[in-house]
Write an enzyme that holds these catalytic residues in place. Structure first.
Site, short mmCIF file in Angstrom:
data_model
loop_
_atom_site.label_atom_id
_atom_site.label_comp_id
_atom_site.label_asym_id
_atom_site.label_seq_id
_atom_site.Cartn_x
_atom_site.Cartn_y
_atom_site.Cartn_z
N LYS A 270 0.83 -1.21 0.00
CA LYS A 270 0.00 0.00 0.00
C LYS A 270 0.87 1.26 0.00
O LYS A 270 0.62 2.19 -0.77
CB LYS A 270 -0.95 -0.01 1.21
CG LYS A 270 -2.09 -1.01 1.05
CD LYS A 270 -2.93 -1.19 2.33
CE LYS A 270 -4.02 -2.24 2.09
NZ LYS A 270 -4.84 -2.51 3.29
N GLN B 196 -4.49 -0.91 9.55
CA GLN B 196 -4.65 -2.24 8.98
C GLN B 196 -5.35 -3.17 9.98
O GLN B 196 -5.00 -3.22 11.16
CB GLN B 196 -3.27 -2.80 8.58
CG GLN B 196 -3.30 -4.13 7.88
CD GLN B 196 -3.93 -4.08 6.48
OE1 GLN B 196 -4.02 -3.03 5.86
NE2 GLN B 196 -4.37 -5.22 5.99
N ASP C 69 -10.48 4.11 4.48
CA ASP C 69 -11.04 2.76 4.46
C ASP C 69 -12.57 2.78 4.43
O ASP C 69 -13.19 1.75 4.19
CB ASP C 69 -10.63 2.01 5.75
CG ASP C 69 -9.45 1.09 5.52
OD1 ASP C 69 -9.34 0.52 4.42
OD2 ASP C 69 -8.64 0.93 6.45
N1 GUN Z 1 -7.59 -5.97 6.21
C1 GUN Z 1 -8.04 -6.62 5.13
N2 GUN Z 1 -8.53 -5.76 4.20
C2 GUN Z 1 -8.39 -4.53 4.74
C3 GUN Z 1 -8.71 -3.23 4.27
O1 GUN Z 1 -9.25 -3.01 3.18
N3 GUN Z 1 -8.39 -2.20 5.12
C4 GUN Z 1 -7.81 -2.41 6.33
N4 GUN Z 1 -7.56 -1.35 7.08
N5 GUN Z 1 -7.51 -3.60 6.80
C5 GUN Z 1 -7.79 -4.66 5.99
#
Ligand code: GUN
Length: 297
Positions: free
Chosen positions: A53, A97, A120
């Site tokens: 990311k 995350q 998110d």
């Molecule tokens: N864990 C799995 N997918 C995601 C996501 O799209 N965002 C976040 N913050 N954690 C995740």
């Protein structure tokens, strides 16, 4: 044989479009969109995701920071760190995350990111806005990245009007994928069923689907015999399993070799939804920067 839905190519196209728009934003506004990615603990898959990311953000011209915190951090200390990022005008997007260690109060953490920086789309204000909008506009509302990526792939596969009236079955009711995707597909005029581990006759429910989405984290759960001939199949699962050679490999929630014989179109794993999630995060970061700079959509 199903057409392969190339998420890698779609994500590259979207990231290229976002990178161009970021440079336009920088030229116009004199400031660069900033993203802070927070990871708690050392879950190996999560660490790999957050590295991707931040690397992809930098490649799109976004100023990205990775904040790595120890697994034994207390909720209060994590909230304080998020509060600092939230108050920092150079940070337009904050992503924490998930999953977090069980000792952390996740609900409090999601509330600590202000809705305008919530790239998110997990803050209750953004969740509520998504569910109450008749036509949610991802240029004005921060929508969760994975569902947004799924919608993008479905639109590309079925055409802009191709979702209208379709029977969509989502297997999985998570806050990250299943629930927000249900809201997006409803808004796109699909008839939506959200199935899950307690659904009776799950195979029969899936066989109704013109659009079948699997997002449960169970390798190969959805069999070829569960797929309606010609259906569009979106596999959100990313599961690491033992390979025949003693190593490991990634597989989805759909038994791909079976399903591709029946489906009209299908996403591979890897190279399907995963890259789209990251590309949509870039898009959301630019949207957040625009919203905060008063530039609108
Ligand atoms: N864990 C799995 N997918 C995601 C996501 O799209 N965002 C976040 N913050 N954690 C995740």
């Amino acid at each position: 044989m199903a057409r392969l839905i190339d998420g890698k190519a779609a994500a590259l196209a979207l990231r290229t479009e976002v990178a161009r728009a970021v440079e336009g934003f920088v030229a116009e506004r004199g400031l660069r969109p900033g993203l802070a990615v927070v990871i708690v603990g050392d879950h190996p898959a999560s660490r790999a995701y957050v590295r991707t990311k931040t690397r992809m953000a930098e490649a799109a011209g976004i100023a990205a920071r990775l904040i790595e915190l120890p697994a034994d951090i207390q909720t209060a200390a994590l909230l304080e760190r998020i509060g600092e990022l939230d108050a920092d005008p150079a940070v337009h997007g904050i992503l924490v995350q998930l999953p977090l260690p069980e000792t952390i109060d996740e609900a409090q953490v999601l509330l600590a990111v202000s809705p305008k920086k919530d790239v998110d789309g997990f803050h209750p204000a953004n969740v509520g806005a998504l569910f109450s909008a008749t036509r949610p506009d991802p240029d004005r509302l921060l929508v969760p990245c994975t569902p947004l990526g799924c919608l993008h792939l479905l639109r590309q596969t079925l055409g802009a009007e191709g979702l209208r009236g379709q029977e969509a079955v989502i297997v999985g009711r998570s806050n990250i994928v299943g629930k927000p995707l249900a809201a997006l597909l409803l808004a796109a005029d699909c008839t939506v069923t959200v199935a899950h581990s307690r659904t009776r006759d799950l195979a029969d429910v899936c066989r109704r689907a013109d659009i079948l989405v699997a997002a449960v984290g169970r390798p190969g759960l959805v069999r070829g015999s569960w797929v309606k001939p010609g259906a569009a199949v979106i596999d959100v699962g990313i599961n690491r399993i033992e390979a025949e050679d003693g190593g490991s490999r990634l597989v989805g929630d759909v038994a791909f070799a079976e399903a591709e014989q029946v489906a009209g179109a299908i996403t591979p794993v890897p190279g399907g939804v995963g890259p789209m999630t990251v590309a949509c995060l870039m898009r959301n970061t630019l949207t957040a920067a625009r919203l905060q700079s008063g530039a609108g959509g």
